[in-house]
Design an enzyme around this catalytic site. Structure first.
Site, mmCIF file in Angstrom:
data_model
loop_
_atom_site.group_PDB
_atom_site.id
_atom_site.type_symbol
_atom_site.label_atom_id
_atom_site.label_comp_id
_atom_site.label_asym_id
_atom_site.label_seq_id
_atom_site.Cartn_x
_atom_site.Cartn_y
_atom_site.Cartn_z
ATOM 1 N N SER A 23 28.222 10.992 -43.822
ATOM 2 C CA SER A 23 27.010 10.282 -44.242
ATOM 3 C C SER A 23 26.828 9.094 -43.304
ATOM 4 O O SER A 23 27.791 8.660 -42.655
ATOM 5 C CB SER A 23 27.225 9.776 -45.682
ATOM 6 O OG SER A 23 26.290 8.782 -46.005
ATOM 7 N N TYR A 45 32.436 5.643 -52.212
ATOM 8 C CA TYR A 45 31.747 6.722 -51.481
ATOM 9 C C TYR A 45 31.860 6.474 -49.972
ATOM 10 O O TYR A 45 32.233 7.363 -49.208
ATOM 11 C CB TYR A 45 30.288 6.774 -51.934
ATOM 12 C CG TYR A 45 29.451 7.832 -51.248
ATOM 13 C CD1 TYR A 45 29.481 9.151 -51.668
ATOM 14 C CD2 TYR A 45 28.610 7.507 -50.170
ATOM 15 C CE1 TYR A 45 28.709 10.122 -51.043
ATOM 16 C CE2 TYR A 45 27.835 8.470 -49.551
ATOM 17 C CZ TYR A 45 27.883 9.768 -49.992
ATOM 18 O OH TYR A 45 27.114 10.730 -49.366
HETATM 19 N N1 LIG Z 1 21.548 13.539 -50.454
HETATM 20 C C1 LIG Z 1 21.755 12.582 -49.561
HETATM 21 O O1 LIG Z 1 20.942 11.663 -49.400
HETATM 22 C C2 LIG Z 1 22.992 12.594 -48.702
HETATM 23 C C3 LIG Z 1 23.083 11.670 -47.656
HETATM 24 C C4 LIG Z 1 24.205 11.656 -46.831
HETATM 25 C C5 LIG Z 1 25.217 12.568 -47.064
HETATM 26 N N2 LIG Z 1 25.118 13.462 -48.075
HETATM 27 C C6 LIG Z 1 26.236 14.384 -48.289
HETATM 28 O O2 LIG Z 1 25.749 15.703 -48.207
HETATM 29 C C7 LIG Z 1 26.550 16.552 -49.043
HETATM 30 C C8 LIG Z 1 25.642 17.336 -49.961
HETATM 31 O O3 LIG Z 1 24.901 16.412 -50.730
HETATM 32 P P1 LIG Z 1 23.702 16.855 -51.659
HETATM 33 O O4 LIG Z 1 22.743 15.740 -51.661
HETATM 34 O O5 LIG Z 1 23.237 18.221 -51.301
HETATM 35 O O6 LIG Z 1 24.450 16.872 -53.075
HETATM 36 P P2 LIG Z 1 24.031 17.654 -54.410
HETATM 37 O O7 LIG Z 1 24.652 16.899 -55.511
HETATM 38 O O8 LIG Z 1 22.574 17.901 -54.417
HETATM 39 O O9 LIG Z 1 24.770 19.076 -54.244
HETATM 40 C C9 LIG Z 1 26.165 19.121 -54.147
HETATM 41 C C10 LIG Z 1 26.651 20.520 -54.439
HETATM 42 O O10 LIG Z 1 28.092 20.466 -54.413
HETATM 43 C C11 LIG Z 1 28.589 21.081 -55.593
HETATM 44 N N3 LIG Z 1 29.876 20.467 -55.958
HETATM 45 C C12 LIG Z 1 30.080 19.249 -56.495
HETATM 46 N N4 LIG Z 1 31.385 19.062 -56.730
HETATM 47 C C13 LIG Z 1 32.019 20.178 -56.319
HETATM 48 C C14 LIG Z 1 33.369 20.589 -56.330
HETATM 49 N N5 LIG Z 1 34.337 19.801 -56.795
HETATM 50 N N6 LIG Z 1 33.678 21.802 -55.825
HETATM 51 C C15 LIG Z 1 32.703 22.618 -55.354
HETATM 52 N N7 LIG Z 1 31.402 22.296 -55.344
HETATM 53 C C16 LIG Z 1 31.070 21.089 -55.816
HETATM 54 C C17 LIG Z 1 27.520 20.849 -56.655
HETATM 55 O O11 LIG Z 1 27.622 21.800 -57.709
HETATM 56 C C18 LIG Z 1 26.249 21.024 -55.833
HETATM 57 O O12 LIG Z 1 25.862 22.376 -55.756
HETATM 58 C C19 LIG Z 1 27.526 15.634 -49.775
HETATM 59 O O13 LIG Z 1 28.761 15.633 -49.120
HETATM 60 C C20 LIG Z 1 26.854 14.278 -49.665
HETATM 61 O O14 LIG Z 1 27.788 13.224 -49.743
HETATM 62 C C21 LIG Z 1 24.016 13.511 -48.902
#
Ligand SMILES: NC(=O)c1ccc[n+]([C@@H]2O[C@H](COP(=O)([O-])OP(=O)(O)OC[C@H]3O[C@@H](n4cnc5c(N)ncnc54)[C@H](O)[C@@H]3O)[C@@H](O)[C@H]2O)c1
Length: 334
Positions: free
Chosen positions: A204, A217
């Protein structure tokens, strides 16, 4: 105590500090001629290596083909993971969709099969090593050995240092960071045997710029960054530099789950929000070009992020004030 056990055993009062003469022996053992030869090598190769890097940056590298390869995406059921799965399928990969939410994983797998490649859904809790080991067995028996591992699953936990229970803190670390060790350890040996593989981690921008109220985080995302940079060097040192690659992706704000967008709106975030498809496209383009780092955000954010570690804190806070306001602690939020 042997070299191997000294990091784990700390018998009371048996710590032996390094002595001054030991330090002197260590420092005087460097041969002057050897150092001179190494420095000369750097002077001779510095400019040509830099020029080559600039040309590669300007011209771009050729994209590799991943058609027919097996890709595994953690957290592939929803959000960014789902978009990564679909983009990989469009590149001709067969996809293992792994998620703790198996219903969403099934839904993504169904969409992928509609694109003419194989896809299977798998239930996993990436924070549990045994669950990851079982995932390896299940994926290999249904789809075959994994060529591309995408560690995407993560908890978007916006908690400040004093918020949440100790279990919450441990869970964020387990899912966002420790899980990467379990999956990489599970799949890297197979990649090394076949001399083919690519590991991608979703960090991130909070893994480059720490942000208050997201301390835990941010710490996990900085950890992922360190892990991926170290992994790259380890593959290189072990002679796999041309066969196995590690890419770390740094998204900014992505429109994935609704509650996260509402949170950003509530606290007046002025960073442009990207779609999961845009970020997935940038990440997979980086993978196809074997990039170590993909900063998946607008160009001006990329410049700010690159300069961050060079600037004093006061300047960084001034710049960050353009994009986000001071967010109250959870306990003070309504
Ligand atoms: N959304 C943002 O703005 C953003 C920004 C920077 C980084 N990220 C990173 O991108 C990645 C995806 O984020 P997102 O926004 O799609 O999140 P999200 O919450 O929309 O989706 C996450 C997915 O991971 C699954 N998950 C959660 N815990 C789990 C576990 N223990 N084992 C297996 N699956 C699991 C959930 O069921 C879900 O399907 C993450 O690592 C997040 O930190 C997101």
């Amino acid at each position: 105590m042997t070299h191997k056990t000294q990091y784990f055993n700390h018998p009371d009062g048996q710590y032996v500090p390094a002595t001054k003469d030991l330090i002197e022996i260590s420092n005087s053992s460097h041969k002057l001629l050897d150092i001179l030869l190494r420095v000369t090598k750097v002077i001779l190769l510095f400019v040509p290596t830099l020029i080559l890097e600039v040309i590669t940056f300007l011209v771009g590298t050729k994209k590799k083909s991943i058609k027919g390869q097996i890709a595994l995406v953690t957290g592939g059921g929803n959000g960014l993971g789902r978009s990564l799965c679909l983009r990989l399928a469009k590149e001709g990969c067969h996809v293992a969709v792994a998620d703790i939410d198996v219903i969403s994983a099934e839904r993504t797998a169904l969409e992928i099969r509609g694109l003419g490649v194989k896809a299977e859904a798998f239930k996993v809790d990436v924070g549990e090593q045994q669950s990851v080991e079982q995932l390896k067995v299940n994926v290999e028996s249904k789809l075959g050995p994994v060529d591309i591992l995408i560690n995407n699953a993560g908890l978007l936990a916006m908690l400040s240092l004093s918020e949440g229970t100790p279990e919450d803190v441990q869970r964020i670390i387990d899912v966002n960071l420790t899980s990467h060790f379990w999956t990489i350890r599970a799949f890297k040996d197979g990649m090394m045997e076949r001399r083919r593989g690519h590991i991608v981690a979703v960090s991130s921008t909070f893994g480059i710029v720490p942000f208050g109220r997201t301390v835990c985080y941010s710490a996990t995302k900085f950890g992922v960054r360190g892990l991926m940079e170290g992994l790259n060097e380890e593959f290189f040192m072990n002679g796999y530099g041309d066969d196995i690659f590690a890419t770390c992706v740094y998204p900014c704000f992505v429109a994935t789950r609704k509650e996260f967008l509402l949170y950003l709106q509530q606290y007046g975030c002025r960073v442009p929000i990207q779609t999961p498809e845009d970020v997935a496209n940038l990440a997979i383009d980086g993978l196809l070009r074997n990039r170590c780092e993909v900063i998946a955000s607008p160009w001006y954010m990329q410049i700010i992020l690159k300069l961050y570690s060079l600037m004093p804190n006061s300047v960084n806070r001034l710049v960050m004030g353009v994009f986000v306001d001071n967010i109250p602690q959870l306990t003070d939020r309504n």
